[in-house]
Enzyme design. Structure first.
Site, PDB file in Angstrom:
ATOM      1  CG  HIS A 135      10.935  -7.561   2.368  1.00 49.39           C
ATOM      2  ND1 HIS A 135      10.365  -6.656   3.393  1.00 49.39           N
ATOM      3  CD2 HIS A 135      10.417  -7.158   1.363  1.00 49.39           C
ATOM      4  CE1 HIS A 135       9.569  -5.911   2.908  1.00 49.39           C
ATOM      5  NE2 HIS A 135       9.587  -6.047   1.610  1.00 49.39           N
ATOM      6  CD  GLN A 138       6.344  -8.395  -0.653  1.00 47.63           C
ATOM      7  OE1 GLN A 138       6.717  -7.276  -0.643  1.00 47.63           O
ATOM      8  NE2 GLN A 138       5.428  -8.767  -1.118  1.00 47.63           N
ATOM      9  CB  CYS A 272       8.226  -8.246  -3.249  1.00 49.06           C
ATOM     10  SG  CYS A 272       9.621  -8.206  -4.040  1.00 49.06           S
ATOM     11  NE  ARG A 312       4.697  -5.961   2.215  1.00 51.75           N
ATOM     12  CZ  ARG A 312       5.516  -5.053   2.214  1.00 51.75           C
ATOM     13  NH1 ARG A 312       6.031  -4.454   1.123  1.00 51.75           N
ATOM     14  NH2 ARG A 312       6.347  -4.738   3.291  1.00 51.75           N
TER      15      ARG A 312
END
Ligand code: CP
Ligand code: NVA
Length: 326
Positions: A135, A138, A272, A312
């Site tokens: 990810h 992130q 996250c 983000r």
């Protein structure tokens, strides 16, 4: 604003040098300041961006959409069930079609191989919005949040507590060690990073001064940590494992006592999101013990989770601008 990665894909942090990641963070900080000052951008003007989602998303989807519109691009959401991908049409064929229409493609889904195949065939930059393995966007936001908090990354200690072999743990190890950080994975033996990732971290660390340590002991694992990070105990696609994970990870819940065990007053809490921290979601009602972080920590003064969530958008914008922008 530096960070010229024109034409590059963004599939995993392993593909980028520490300096390239730092450039992306600088660009993210500049784009955040620009947005705060009310200046509208045109770095992606006229671009068309495909957003493919096999799994659900709040932050990643909205970050891509708003980032596109802020910089003059058009985002097109292609959800599970909307397109032929993988069902009636191969990933390679879909990639070649979308590559004729769009200037960039985001993919979120299960197999990392799918995003690699899209990248191989699309002929335009492909960005990983989360796979079972990685990810990376992130972690850009996580590094940005720590940079904002501490003014640096090199030399910081980050303790990730919980499922130590999921997409978040993998990506934090690579991103953190590439920035010269000490990343600790605090997890029971069955959920610790695999040997290949541990070896890769050691090699990266020999160049950056960063390192990875792995322990099953929560108290010892967080000692001296500037940030404690956790994620859900069962990731998307692992719903059948929830009961087993609760049993394995209950001792790893981030509580006020665990926060105090760092011995540092400045330790921040990161997640996250989405997070289980109270009983107010449907799944938490079904599994009352599913709570990777105590509500007092999540809502307390150490929490930076909504700064991470905001970041983000700035970091995803930076990735698109750096790989596509003029
Ligand atoms: N953190 C994150 O990726 O959130 P979403 O699943 O809502 O996109
Ligand atoms: N590990 C989590 C991250 C969600 C952003 C999952 O894959 O579901």
């Amino acid at each position: 604003m530096a960070a010229n990665l024109k034409g590059r894909h963004f599939l995993k942090l392993m593909d980028f040098t520490g300096a390239e990641i730092r450039d992306l963070l600088e660009l993210s900080l500049a784009l955040k300041a620009k947005k705060r000052s009310g200046v509208r951008g045109r770095a992606l003007e006229g671009r068309n961006i495909a957003l493919i989602f096999e799994k659900p998303s709040t932050r990643t989807r909205c970050a891509f959409v708003v980032a596109c519109i802020d910089e003059g691009a058009h985002p097109e959401y292609l959800g599970k069930g909307d397109i032929q991908l993988g069902k009636k049409e191969t990933v390679a064929d879909t990639a070649r079609v979308l590559g004729r229409f769009f200037d960039g493609i985001e993919f979120r889904g299960f197999s990392h191989r799918t995003v690699e195949t899209l990248a191989e065939y699309a002929g335009v930059p492909v960005w990983n919005g989360l796979t079972d393995e990685w990810h990376p966007t992130q972690v850009l936001a996580d590094l940005m949040t720590m940079r904002e908090e501490f003014g640096r990354l090199e030399g910081l200690s980050l303790a990730y507590v919980g499922d130590g072999r999921n997409n978040m743990a993998n990506s934090l190890v690579v991103g953190g060690v590439k920035q010269g950080m000490h990343v600790r994975i605090v997890a029971p033996a069955a959920l610790q990073p695999d040997a290949r990732l541990q070896a890769a971290a050691e090699e990266i660390g020999s160049e950056t001064g960063g390192k990875l340590t792995v322990t099953a002991d929560p108290q010892a694992g967080v000692e001296g940590a500037h940030a404690i990070y956790t994620d859900v105990w069962a990731s998307m696609g692992e719903e059948a494992r929830i009961a087993e994970r609760i049993a394995a990870l209950a001792p790893y819940r981030v509580t006020p006592e665990l926060m105090a065990a760092t011995g540092l007053r400045e330790t921040i809490f990161l997640h996250c999101l989405p997070a289980f921290h109270n009983m107010e979601t449907d799944l938490a009602k079904e599994y009352p013990e599913i709570r990777e972080v105590a509500d007092e920590v999540f809502e307390g003064s150490a929490g930076r989770v909504f700064d991470q969530a905001e970041n983000r958008m700035h970091t995803i914008k930076a990735v698109m601008v750096a790989t596509l922008g003029a």
